[in-house]
Design a protein around this motif. Structure first.
Motif, PDB file in Angstrom:
ATOM      1  N   ILE A 153       0.798  -1.153   0.055  1.00 13.39           N
ATOM      2  CA  ILE A 153       0.156  -0.127  -0.042  1.00 13.39           C
ATOM      3  C   ILE A 153       0.690   1.388  -0.075  1.00 13.39           C
ATOM      4  N   PRO A 154       1.904   1.489   0.854  1.00 14.33           N
ATOM      5  CA  PRO A 154       2.638   2.584   0.667  1.00 14.33           C
ATOM      6  C   PRO A 154       3.415   2.736  -0.447  1.00 14.33           C
ATOM      7  N   LEU A 155       3.790   1.687  -1.099  1.00 11.59           N
ATOM      8  CA  LEU A 155       4.485   1.741  -2.234  1.00 11.59           C
ATOM      9  C   LEU A 155       3.590   2.132  -3.547  1.00 11.59           C
ATOM     10  N   MET A 156       2.475   1.812  -3.546  1.00 14.55           N
ATOM     11  CA  MET A 156       1.261   2.290  -4.442  1.00 14.55           C
ATOM     12  C   MET A 156       1.077   3.759  -4.237  1.00 14.55           C
ATOM     13  N   MET A 157       1.108   4.044  -3.027  1.00 16.89           N
ATOM     14  CA  MET A 157       0.905   5.417  -2.717  1.00 16.89           C
ATOM     15  C   MET A 157       1.767   6.286  -3.257  1.00 16.89           C
ATOM     16  N   LYS A 158       2.998   6.025  -3.279  1.00 18.35           N
ATOM     17  CA  LYS A 158       4.151   6.709  -3.571  1.00 18.35           C
ATOM     18  C   LYS A 158       4.394   6.912  -5.221  1.00 18.35           C
ATOM     19  N   ASN A 187      -3.406  -1.237 -13.286  1.00 16.04           N
ATOM     20  CA  ASN A 187      -2.625  -2.706 -14.049  1.00 16.04           C
ATOM     21  C   ASN A 187      -1.975  -3.055 -13.202  1.00 16.04           C
ATOM     22  N   THR A 188      -1.991  -3.205 -11.799  1.00 17.87           N
ATOM     23  CA  THR A 188      -1.263  -3.811 -10.793  1.00 17.87           C
ATOM     24  C   THR A 188      -2.232  -3.687  -9.472  1.00 17.87           C
ATOM     25  N   ASN A 189      -1.815  -4.293  -8.325  1.00 16.07           N
ATOM     26  CA  ASN A 189      -2.391  -4.127  -7.142  1.00 16.07           C
ATOM     27  C   ASN A 189      -1.481  -4.221  -5.880  1.00 16.07           C
ATOM     28  N   HIS A 190      -2.086  -3.775  -4.779  1.00 16.82           N
ATOM     29  CA  HIS A 190      -1.139  -3.825  -3.528  1.00 16.82           C
ATOM     30  C   HIS A 190      -0.783  -5.277  -3.084  1.00 16.82           C
ATOM     31  N   CYS A 191      -1.468  -6.321  -3.459  1.00 14.24           N
ATOM     32  CA  CYS A 191      -1.134  -7.511  -3.154  1.00 14.24           C
ATOM     33  C   CYS A 191       0.137  -7.934  -4.011  1.00 14.24           C
ATOM     34  N   VAL A 192       0.196  -7.714  -4.954  1.00 14.50           N
ATOM     35  CA  VAL A 192       1.259  -8.020  -6.201  1.00 14.50           C
ATOM     36  C   VAL A 192       2.531  -7.205  -5.741  1.00 14.50           C
ATOM     37  N   VAL A 193       2.257  -6.020  -5.496  1.00 16.55           N
ATOM     38  CA  VAL A 193       3.432  -5.122  -5.045  1.00 16.55           C
ATOM     39  C   VAL A 193       4.043  -5.802  -3.652  1.00 16.55           C
ATOM     40  N   GLY A 194       3.046  -6.065  -2.803  1.00 22.99           N
ATOM     41  CA  GLY A 194       3.415  -6.642  -1.395  1.00 22.99           C
ATOM     42  C   GLY A 194       4.150  -8.039  -1.697  1.00 22.99           C
ATOM     43  N   TYR A 195       3.658  -8.662  -2.737  1.00 25.60           N
ATOM     44  CA  TYR A 195       4.527 -10.055  -2.855  1.00 25.60           C
ATOM     45  C   TYR A 195       5.969 -10.005  -3.019  1.00 25.60           C
ATOM     46  N   TYR A 196       6.201  -9.170  -4.123  1.00 28.73           N
ATOM     47  CA  TYR A 196       7.592  -8.787  -4.721  1.00 28.73           C
ATOM     48  C   TYR A 196       8.358  -7.958  -3.788  1.00 28.73           C
ATOM     49  N   THR A 197       7.873  -7.336  -2.992  1.00 26.42           N
ATOM     50  CA  THR A 197       8.444  -6.606  -1.730  1.00 26.42           C
ATOM     51  C   THR A 197       9.079  -7.801  -0.827  1.00 26.42           C
ATOM     52  N   ALA A 198       8.082  -8.516  -0.318  1.00 27.14           N
ATOM     53  CA  ALA A 198       8.353  -9.587   0.698  1.00 27.14           C
ATOM     54  C   ALA A 198       9.399 -10.467   0.144  1.00 27.14           C
ATOM     55  N   LYS A 199       9.168 -10.885  -1.023  1.00 33.50           N
ATOM     56  CA  LYS A 199      10.060 -11.741  -1.790  1.00 33.50           C
ATOM     57  C   LYS A 199      11.572 -11.270  -2.104  1.00 33.50           C
ATOM     58  N   SER A 200      11.893  -9.989  -2.195  1.00 37.88           N
ATOM     59  CA  SER A 200      12.676  -9.147  -2.262  1.00 37.88           C
ATOM     60  C   SER A 200      13.711  -9.174  -0.955  1.00 37.88           C
ATOM     61  N   TRP A 201      12.909  -9.188   0.011  1.00 36.39           N
ATOM     62  CA  TRP A 201      13.637  -9.114   1.567  1.00 36.39           C
ATOM     63  C   TRP A 201      13.718 -10.779   1.911  1.00 36.39           C
ATOM     64  N   ASN A 202      13.550 -11.560   1.164  1.00 38.24           N
ATOM     65  CA  ASN A 202      13.855 -12.883   1.419  1.00 38.24           C
ATOM     66  C   ASN A 202      13.076 -13.614   2.641  1.00 38.24           C
ATOM     67  N   LEU A 203      11.870 -13.098   2.637  1.00 36.66           N
ATOM     68  CA  LEU A 203      10.936 -13.732   3.641  1.00 36.66           C
ATOM     69  C   LEU A 203      10.482 -15.071   3.348  1.00 36.66           C
ATOM     70  N   PRO A 204      10.098 -15.823   4.106  1.00 38.42           N
ATOM     71  CA  PRO A 204       9.409 -17.291   3.804  1.00 38.42           C
ATOM     72  C   PRO A 204       8.491 -17.183   2.568  1.00 38.42           C
ATOM     73  N   ILE A 205       8.815 -18.056   1.539  1.00 38.65           N
ATOM     74  CA  ILE A 205       7.727 -18.047   0.413  1.00 38.65           C
ATOM     75  C   ILE A 205       6.585 -18.231   0.689  1.00 38.65           C
ATOM     76  N   HIS A 206       6.044 -19.124   1.595  1.00 41.55           N
ATOM     77  CA  HIS A 206       4.467 -19.276   2.189  1.00 41.55           C
ATOM     78  C   HIS A 206       4.087 -17.957   2.417  1.00 41.55           C
ATOM     79  N   ILE A 207       4.824 -17.013   3.197  1.00 38.85           N
ATOM     80  CA  ILE A 207       4.425 -15.875   3.625  1.00 38.85           C
ATOM     81  C   ILE A 207       4.174 -15.023   2.488  1.00 38.85           C
ATOM     82  N   CYS A 208       5.052 -15.041   1.501  1.00 43.56           N
ATOM     83  CA  CYS A 208       4.967 -14.278   0.298  1.00 43.56           C
ATOM     84  C   CYS A 208       3.602 -14.604  -0.370  1.00 43.56           C
ATOM     85  N   LEU A 209       3.388 -15.966  -0.578  1.00 42.29           N
ATOM     86  CA  LEU A 209       2.162 -16.439  -1.246  1.00 42.29           C
ATOM     87  C   LEU A 209       0.970 -15.708  -0.413  1.00 42.29           C
TER      88      LEU A 209
END
Length: 293
Positions: A153-158, A187-209
């Protein structure tokens, strides 16, 4: 799309298109240093505290957390070393990740999202508590999910000046999912952006999903095939916490939690809870200082 499963690995070009104009913040160096410390057989709490003490703002944030009503301490903590010891390394890393997102935003944006950050902290605490109640083996993971499920959400805001008002429209629209409205507008949404943010931080993949699919609960809980039970349980815990903490009101400015009403029965059934259990949880959270809806 199968529930709680991202599509086949996207190409870098597709990822860039999805995230066009949205900068995914890297993990701060202190977080990297802390993670290096965490993987040691015996993490050095003094070294961890010293790393945090290098930053005045970060030190203040740790003290604010540990002295919050959630910890119920009779005496206020003023020692960074003691605060870090009480919070634990996982919570410290979660806090740092949150600050990494804030660091990419203007002061005006941060002011606009004060209630968002407060609610994210509440949801994280509620997730951990609900996880313990239902016997989920890793409450820390539930806490992490609660804190970062809306990191997009904050990244979509930016990226989009009108995002907050459109998010309200999304909550109030007649689309089946909030993210369907966002996809039409951006053409995108905060869930997708949140997924890639979490993934880039190497959070566990099941949390990213789960972050990727947390506004797809109707489809997920209607599917009774026994697959993805770990993610499904985490999602159920998150939806309970979101409902209790009132995301539909705080972010969506709505009087009714339509998303919860669609899946309440299936979610409670999955967790082995009843509506009476939910009422008891709300009473407990009110006592903890959580604003309950």
């Amino acid at each position: 799309m199968e529930p709680l499963e991202m599509p086949n690995q996207l190409s870098q070009e597709q990822v860039s298109q999805i995230l066009q104009g949205i900068f995914v913040p890297p993990q701060p160096q202190i977080l990297v240093d802390l993670q290096m410390e965490q993987i040691l057989p015996e993490p050095d709490i003094i070294r961890i505290a010293n790393l945090i003490a290098k930053d005045v703002g970060l030190s203040g944030t740790m003290l604010k957390f540990v002295n919050s009503p959630f910890y119920g301490l009779s005496n206020k903590i003023s020692s960074i070393e003691q605060a870090v010891s009480l919070l634990g390394i996982n919570t410290v890393i979660n806090i740092l990740n949150g600050l990494a997102i804030k660091g990419q935003m203007s002061d005006e944006n941060i002011m606009e999202l004060t209630s968002f950050w407060d609610t994210a902290n509440d949801i994280a605490m509620v997730c951990a508590t609900v996880a313990k109640k239902v016997g989920f083996p890793n409450p820390d993971e539930a806490y992490t999910l609660g804190l970062f499920h809306n990191a997009g959400i904050p990244l979509m805001m930016k990226r989009f000046d009108n995002y907050l008002s459109e998010l309200v429209n999304a909550y109030g629209s007649d689309h089946e999912r909030i993210i369907d409205y966002e996809n039409e507008k951006f053409n995108t949404n905060h869930c997708v952006v949140g997924y890639y943010t979490a993934k880039s931080w190497n959070l566990p993949i099941h949390i990213c999903l789960v972050i990727a699919e947390h506004h797809n609960s109707l489809q997920i809980f209607q599917t009774k095939d026994g697959r993805n039970q770990l993610q499904k349980t985490l999602l159920a815990i998150l939806k309970v916490a979101e409902h209790i903490c009132g995301n539909f009101s705080v972010l969506g400015k709505q009087d009714v939690d339509t998303e919860w009403e669609q899946s309440e029965k299936d979610i409670l059934e999955h967790l082995g809870l009843t509506s009476y259990d939910l009422d008891d949880l709300k009473e407990a959270f009110i006592a903890m200082g959580v604003t309950v809806y």
